[in-house]
Design a protein around this motif. Sequence first.
Motif, PDB file in Angstrom:
ATOM      1  N   TYR A   1       0.754  -1.009   0.250  1.00 50.67           N
ATOM      2  CA  TYR A   1       0.129   0.089   0.252  1.00 50.67           C
ATOM      3  C   TYR A   1       0.811   1.442   0.033  1.00 50.67           C
ATOM      4  O   TYR A   1       2.017   1.024   0.292  1.00 50.67           O
ATOM      5  CB  TYR A   1      -1.026  -0.080   1.243  1.00 50.67           C
ATOM      6  CG  TYR A   1      -1.913   0.950   1.023  1.00 50.67           C
ATOM      7  CD1 TYR A   1      -3.132   0.992   0.063  1.00 50.67           C
ATOM      8  CD2 TYR A   1      -2.341   2.268   1.697  1.00 50.67           C
ATOM      9  CE1 TYR A   1      -4.050   1.890  -0.091  1.00 50.67           C
ATOM     10  CE2 TYR A   1      -3.079   3.005   1.537  1.00 50.67           C
ATOM     11  CZ  TYR A   1      -4.220   2.908   0.551  1.00 50.67           C
ATOM     12  OH  TYR A   1      -5.054   3.834   0.167  1.00 50.67           O
ATOM     13  N   ILE A   2       0.227   2.332  -0.313  1.00 47.92           N
ATOM     14  CA  ILE A   2       1.159   3.753  -0.418  1.00 47.92           C
ATOM     15  C   ILE A   2       1.935   3.943   0.749  1.00 47.92           C
ATOM     16  O   ILE A   2       2.992   4.417   0.702  1.00 47.92           O
ATOM     17  CB  ILE A   2       0.240   4.892  -0.806  1.00 47.92           C
ATOM     18  CG1 ILE A   2      -0.411   4.420  -2.169  1.00 47.92           C
ATOM     19  CG2 ILE A   2       0.796   5.970  -0.830  1.00 47.92           C
ATOM     20  CD1 ILE A   2      -1.743   5.354  -2.511  1.00 47.92           C
ATOM     21  N   ASN A   3       1.014   3.871   1.752  1.00 44.66           N
ATOM     22  CA  ASN A   3       1.605   4.079   3.388  1.00 44.66           C
ATOM     23  C   ASN A   3       0.773   3.248   4.263  1.00 44.66           C
ATOM     24  O   ASN A   3       0.376   2.339   3.977  1.00 44.66           O
ATOM     25  CB  ASN A   3       1.354   5.738   3.600  1.00 44.66           C
ATOM     26  CG  ASN A   3      -0.126   6.210   3.270  1.00 44.66           C
ATOM     27  OD1 ASN A   3      -0.974   5.481   3.744  1.00 44.66           O
ATOM     28  ND2 ASN A   3      -0.096   7.254   2.999  1.00 44.66           N
ATOM     29  N   GLU A   4       1.215   3.540   5.726  1.00 47.29           N
ATOM     30  CA  GLU A   4       0.595   2.808   6.636  1.00 47.29           C
ATOM     31  C   GLU A   4      -0.739   3.033   6.858  1.00 47.29           C
ATOM     32  O   GLU A   4      -1.400   2.096   7.577  1.00 47.29           O
ATOM     33  CB  GLU A   4       1.598   3.150   7.902  1.00 47.29           C
ATOM     34  CG  GLU A   4       2.882   2.920   7.906  1.00 47.29           C
ATOM     35  CD  GLU A   4       3.387   1.483   8.310  1.00 47.29           C
ATOM     36  OE1 GLU A   4       2.507   0.702   8.632  1.00 47.29           O
ATOM     37  OE2 GLU A   4       4.307   0.913   7.772  1.00 47.29           O
ATOM     38  N   SER A   5      -1.528   3.960   6.438  1.00 47.57           N
ATOM     39  CA  SER A   5      -2.900   4.375   6.636  1.00 47.57           C
ATOM     40  C   SER A   5      -3.627   3.560   5.595  1.00 47.57           C
ATOM     41  O   SER A   5      -4.190   3.894   4.693  1.00 47.57           O
ATOM     42  CB  SER A   5      -3.046   5.863   6.807  1.00 47.57           C
ATOM     43  OG  SER A   5      -2.820   6.264   5.517  1.00 47.57           O
ATOM     44  N   VAL A   6      -4.028   2.221   5.674  1.00 46.84           N
ATOM     45  CA  VAL A   6      -4.565   1.589   4.998  1.00 46.84           C
ATOM     46  C   VAL A   6      -6.291   2.129   5.113  1.00 46.84           C
ATOM     47  O   VAL A   6      -6.852   2.262   6.335  1.00 46.84           O
ATOM     48  CB  VAL A   6      -4.664  -0.015   5.388  1.00 46.84           C
ATOM     49  CG1 VAL A   6      -5.698  -0.829   4.635  1.00 46.84           C
ATOM     50  CG2 VAL A   6      -3.126  -0.413   5.242  1.00 46.84           C
ATOM     51  N   PRO A   7      -6.882   1.969   4.116  1.00 46.53           N
ATOM     52  CA  PRO A   7      -8.311   2.555   3.993  1.00 46.53           C
ATOM     53  C   PRO A   7      -9.118   1.734   5.149  1.00 46.53           C
ATOM     54  O   PRO A   7      -9.046   0.574   5.057  1.00 46.53           O
ATOM     55  CB  PRO A   7      -8.741   2.593   2.619  1.00 46.53           C
ATOM     56  CG  PRO A   7      -7.574   2.794   1.688  1.00 46.53           C
ATOM     57  CD  PRO A   7      -6.404   1.934   2.632  1.00 46.53           C
ATOM     58  N   LEU A   8     -10.095   2.044   5.425  1.00 44.49           N
ATOM     59  CA  LEU A   8     -10.942   1.557   6.576  1.00 44.49           C
ATOM     60  C   LEU A   8     -11.760   0.466   5.791  1.00 44.49           C
ATOM     61  O   LEU A   8     -11.926  -0.595   6.453  1.00 44.49           O
ATOM     62  CB  LEU A   8     -12.076   2.692   7.062  1.00 44.49           C
ATOM     63  CG  LEU A   8     -13.034   2.096   8.348  1.00 44.49           C
ATOM     64  CD1 LEU A   8     -11.951   1.518   9.361  1.00 44.49           C
ATOM     65  CD2 LEU A   8     -13.904   3.145   8.620  1.00 44.49           C
ATOM     66  N   VAL A   9     -12.093   0.589   4.602  1.00 47.83           N
ATOM     67  CA  VAL A   9     -12.800  -0.567   3.966  1.00 47.83           C
ATOM     68  C   VAL A   9     -11.935  -1.876   3.561  1.00 47.83           C
ATOM     69  O   VAL A   9     -12.543  -2.941   3.867  1.00 47.83           O
ATOM     70  CB  VAL A   9     -13.440   0.069   2.635  1.00 47.83           C
ATOM     71  CG1 VAL A   9     -12.212   0.166   1.716  1.00 47.83           C
ATOM     72  CG2 VAL A   9     -14.485  -0.915   1.806  1.00 47.83           C
ATOM     73  N   TRP A  10     -10.605  -1.633   3.935  1.00 50.90           N
ATOM     74  CA  TRP A  10      -9.673  -2.779   3.464  1.00 50.90           C
ATOM     75  C   TRP A  10      -9.229  -3.350   4.856  1.00 50.90           C
ATOM     76  O   TRP A  10      -8.599  -4.474   4.880  1.00 50.90           O
ATOM     77  CB  TRP A  10      -8.540  -2.315   2.866  1.00 50.90           C
ATOM     78  CG  TRP A  10      -8.756  -2.275   1.278  1.00 50.90           C
ATOM     79  CD1 TRP A  10     -10.203  -2.562   0.501  1.00 50.90           C
ATOM     80  CD2 TRP A  10      -8.195  -1.444   0.314  1.00 50.90           C
ATOM     81  NE1 TRP A  10     -10.401  -2.105  -0.527  1.00 50.90           N
ATOM     82  CE2 TRP A  10      -9.150  -1.447  -1.010  1.00 50.90           C
ATOM     83  CE3 TRP A  10      -7.073  -0.820   0.193  1.00 50.90           C
ATOM     84  CZ2 TRP A  10      -8.537  -0.734  -2.029  1.00 50.90           C
ATOM     85  CZ3 TRP A  10      -6.654  -0.298  -0.858  1.00 50.90           C
ATOM     86  CH2 TRP A  10      -7.306  -0.250  -1.932  1.00 50.90           C
ATOM     87  N   GLN A  11      -9.394  -2.522   6.254  1.00 49.14           N
ATOM     88  CA  GLN A  11      -8.653  -2.924   7.281  1.00 49.14           C
ATOM     89  C   GLN A  11      -9.213  -4.325   7.831  1.00 49.14           C
ATOM     90  O   GLN A  11      -8.525  -5.156   8.179  1.00 49.14           O
ATOM     91  CB  GLN A  11      -8.832  -1.998   8.290  1.00 49.14           C
ATOM     92  CG  GLN A  11      -8.100  -0.683   8.160  1.00 49.14           C
ATOM     93  CD  GLN A  11      -8.197   0.265   8.922  1.00 49.14           C
ATOM     94  OE1 GLN A  11      -9.002   0.221  10.018  1.00 49.14           O
ATOM     95  NE2 GLN A  11      -7.470   1.510   8.752  1.00 49.14           N
ATOM     96  N   GLU A  12     -10.640  -4.622   7.706  1.00 50.89           N
ATOM     97  CA  GLU A  12     -11.130  -5.705   8.254  1.00 50.89           C
ATOM     98  C   GLU A  12     -10.765  -7.007   7.751  1.00 50.89           C
ATOM     99  O   GLU A  12     -10.123  -8.199   8.131  1.00 50.89           O
ATOM    100  CB  GLU A  12     -12.737  -5.814   8.030  1.00 50.89           C
ATOM    101  CG  GLU A  12     -13.374  -7.085   8.494  1.00 50.89           C
ATOM    102  CD  GLU A  12     -13.094  -7.526  10.036  1.00 50.89           C
ATOM    103  OE1 GLU A  12     -12.986  -8.700  10.347  1.00 50.89           O
ATOM    104  OE2 GLU A  12     -12.772  -6.780  10.758  1.00 50.89           O
ATOM    105  N   ALA A  13     -10.529  -7.064   6.032  1.00 49.20           N
ATOM    106  CA  ALA A  13      -9.720  -8.047   5.116  1.00 49.20           C
ATOM    107  C   ALA A  13      -8.455  -8.295   5.804  1.00 49.20           C
ATOM    108  O   ALA A  13      -8.147  -9.152   5.813  1.00 49.20           O
ATOM    109  CB  ALA A  13     -10.145  -7.569   3.909  1.00 49.20           C
TER     110      ALA A  13
END
Length: 132
Positions: free
Chosen positions: A67-79
């Motif tokens: 990913y671009i940086n450490e802040s993964v979008p919320l929609v992908w965090q559960e997966a």
Amino acid sequence: MRRSVLIFIIINVLVIAFLTNRVWILITLLFADGMADAISRGELPAADAESSDTRPQLIPKIIHQTYINESVPLVWQEAQRSCIELHKDHYEYKFWTDAKSREFIAAEYPWFLDTFNGYPYPIQRADAIRYF
């Protein structure tokens, strides 16, 4: 009238012959027998064979995520979380940001760093790091 019909038929035959020639390999795939490449039952380990845990691992059990940086979008965090949780006992998890990818290329493959940095689009660097 007969001459024009003959010319029409000849032209159609030539067009069909040309098109058949251009797609002949695709046509042969319709009739190819893929059984030569199939894995037979005899090649599979028996149910009571030695455990997969005792056989040597040819492919390391590592899950890589980019990913671009450490802040993964919320929609992908559960997966992301469930993937890590489901495989925590058997797989190592590595998260690659753009910065970590650049550091890895610089340290391990310095000959590729100029090419890596020269890609005009970030997705090209994300694709390239997957090979390294």
